[in-house]
Design a protein around this motif. Sequence first.
Motif, PDB file in Angstrom:
ATOM      1  N   PRO A 130       0.802  -1.215   0.000  1.00 44.62           N
ATOM      2  CA  PRO A 130       0.000   0.000   0.000  1.00 44.62           C
ATOM      3  C   PRO A 130       0.840   1.271   0.000  1.00 44.62           C
ATOM      4  N   TRP A 131       1.869   1.283   0.808  1.00 43.90           N
ATOM      5  CA  TRP A 131       2.609   2.514   0.936  1.00 43.90           C
ATOM      6  C   TRP A 131       3.301   2.871  -0.369  1.00 43.90           C
TER       7      TRP A 131
ATOM      8  N   GLU B 232       7.205  -2.652   5.219  1.00 35.06           N
ATOM      9  CA  GLU B 232       5.935  -2.999   5.843  1.00 35.06           C
ATOM     10  C   GLU B 232       5.987  -4.397   6.461  1.00 35.06           C
TER      11      GLU B 232
ATOM     12  N   TRP C  66      -2.969   5.434   4.273  1.00 35.70           N
ATOM     13  CA  TRP C  66      -3.538   4.112   4.481  1.00 35.70           C
ATOM     14  C   TRP C  66      -5.031   4.119   4.221  1.00 35.70           C
TER      15      TRP C  66
ATOM     16  N   THR D  90      -6.648   2.280   0.944  1.00 36.95           N
ATOM     17  CA  THR D  90      -7.510   1.131   1.170  1.00 36.95           C
ATOM     18  C   THR D  90      -8.906   1.386   0.613  1.00 36.95           C
TER      19      THR D  90
ATOM     20  N   GLU E 103      -1.956   6.541  12.086  1.00 39.08           N
ATOM     21  CA  GLU E 103      -0.643   6.876  11.530  1.00 39.08           C
ATOM     22  C   GLU E 103       0.059   7.930  12.382  1.00 39.08           C
TER      23      GLU E 103
ATOM     24  N   HIS F 151      -5.496   0.732  11.560  1.00 42.37           N
ATOM     25  CA  HIS F 151      -4.514   0.609  10.489  1.00 42.37           C
ATOM     26  C   HIS F 151      -3.949  -0.809  10.493  1.00 42.37           C
ATOM     27  N   SER F 152      -3.501  -1.260   9.332  1.00 42.22           N
ATOM     28  CA  SER F 152      -3.006  -2.637   9.253  1.00 42.22           C
ATOM     29  C   SER F 152      -1.803  -2.884  10.165  1.00 42.22           C
TER      30      SER F 152
END
Lengths: 365, 365
Positions: free
Chosen positions: A79-80, A256, B80, B84, B256, B284-285
């Motif tokens: 994602p980043w 990540e 994020w 997403t 974040e 967040h993941s």
Amino acid sequence: MVGEQRQATMADVAREAGVSVSTVSRALRGVATVTPETRSRVERAARELSFALSRSASSLVTGKTRRIAVLMPGLPRAPWFLGTALTGIAGVLSEAELDLLVYVVTNKSERAAFFDRLPARRNADALMVVSFILTREERERLDELGVPVVFVSQHAPGRASVYIDDAEAARKGMQHLLNLGHRRIAHIQSAVVETFTWSAHDRLAGYRQALEEAGLPYDDALVVRAEYSREGLREGIGSLLSLPHMPTAVFVETDEMAFEVLSILRSCGIDVPGRMSVLGFDDHSLAEALDLSTIAQSAGDTGRIAAELVSSILADPGSDPTRHVVLPTHLIPRGSTGPPPRDRQGEAGVVGQQGTPSEVPAGDS
Amino acid sequence: MVGEQRQATMADVAREAGVSVSTVSRALRGVATVTPETRSRVERAARELSFALSRSASSLVTGKTRRIAVLMPGLPRAPWFLGTALTGIAGVLSEAELDLLVYVVTNKSERAAFFDRLPARRNADALMVVSFILTREERERLDELGVPVVFVSQHAPGRASVYIDDAEAARKGMQHLLNLGHRRIAHIQSAVVETFTWSAHDRLAGYRQALEEAGLPYDDALVVRAEYSREGLREGIGSLLSLPHMPTAVFVETDEMAFEVLSILRSCGIDVPGRMSVLGFDDHSLAEALDLSTIAQSAGDTGRIAAELVSSILADPGSDPTRHVVLPTHLIPRGSTGPPPRDRQGEAGVVGQQGTPSEVPAGDS
DNA sequence: CTGAAAGCGCTTACAG
DNA sequence: CTGAAAGCGCTTACAG
């Protein structure tokens, strides 16, 4: 019914301004031959009628859509990097007044659908392919396409591409670990069902090369392919922690994943870097906060430069359509890497395999 | 010149298949009246010629572009969440065979450019606006637009929107901190030059409401607006740590930002949650890996449901264009929140202001 | 400097 | 079930 007035067309503007449609078209596009007075009359009329140009109509006649398609693997995979690259692309394209069409492909069927419809052919002037390993048929489909294709974050011989030297970058990172004194270094990469990215391949290649150059044996058991999830990584780390000779450092494919690795190691009481050094890749925006040593690349620059390449190819069809841009990478040493246990005084540490540097198996497998 | 053959049109396909253009059009669109044999002849011809439909041409006649525009603030602001959500949107639209046009707007000039050109009018069938505070003029521009607008991650009265109840969610989170015994709770939000998001407002409102309900005073000094950067947050935390009565907990606008807060607190030796509890927002993941307590929302669902709303509005123009979907949120307690210092035995801790719950100033400022 | 006309590649009534 | 014709809203030679 009420307020559902029809969208104004050039004909309406022409009537309002008392000129012909051709003149409206020219005035609005800023063609030089139009008188200032005419132009301003047209512009006023256009504003009054809230005129908006139909791109469909102009595309139909010019053959240009002023739209760029971007094909990317599911954002959740990285994602980043993808988000940052996309933002870079968007900024440059918007400046060039090009629209951005995004195709996110997460699975086989979406992938097939994309190549089936291949909307890019006439619905975009160029296609940017971000870190995708294409099959031969897919590549051929693209070639038939007739639109310029720019490969982003991957090296495509004979095609325009913007990328980093992943192998070289990985080697630099490995060198850092080797310089610290590590001799057993593991590598964790993501196991993706559909193998989407070249960078994983190249980073592994760099890992192997560094070992070879250092005269160290390549050990299959030290290379772990883990699911891109916390549990997958926990399993991967488990396999390393249960080895007869535990590694003293891990080089992780992306930051990540490295964040999770840090957290998992911490959760099982393994000191980083005291017991295990961790090296990531990307220089994610959180890497500093987590004190993760990493190999930096600029996702934003990658996107921006790729977009510039696209718009320059469109602006000047004579330009070399196979131009390559290789972006720099560099090591950012932080607190997650340090000397291996046996080099630390007062610590017992796990004894790393000393290795017999001479009998190194040949490059392959 | 070589290989630069002209893209095949319906006329070519028609010739090749020995039918009329109308028939090609019907066959390819799957209109029922076409004989199976004719259809397959047409399809074969189309395949042989690598025919691809020109959307510009069909759009011109149908008035539909089969394209959806998404307007979002610069991804770097909340990478994020936006990434997403975008992935969720992309998946649903691709299934509905709708293309996705992305407009990333990071600064005033891009913003002005977007609303100036307002490409959505005829270049997209609908517009999704993701967490943007629009000015009145901008909203009016959108109204004139004539295309359905769906607001994502924000509540827009009288317009279709998909969002969470940010205030309620924040209240739940605050309640958790209050239940743990915290009485001085700070709030950190991002200071953006252009105020883009409603959620920040609503989360702050929830924060205040929770205090009020608990009979606690609202203290301006405890609400910090920090730059969305490590240094900005360090400054923000500095202002909290230099208060006569330090807070014992912080509720941070996004995960974040909370990650950075955790790291900064750790770097200055302030134990979390021993000395300071930290609560984030988003789930967040990486929140699990960092053991961050947080209020969960599903960015993916938000995107998916918004996209479904869009495609249902397009499919059935009679459907209510003001439908609202409110998505659930819930607290995920993890290791970053705990009782305040004075409740911990054997710890001195900073003495929190005991508070005199009765004399609470009225809600405002 | 401006206008009339043709045409881009489709879809859609309208006939048959 | 299929075809001929008109037309969607522009741009672009071509005249003037």
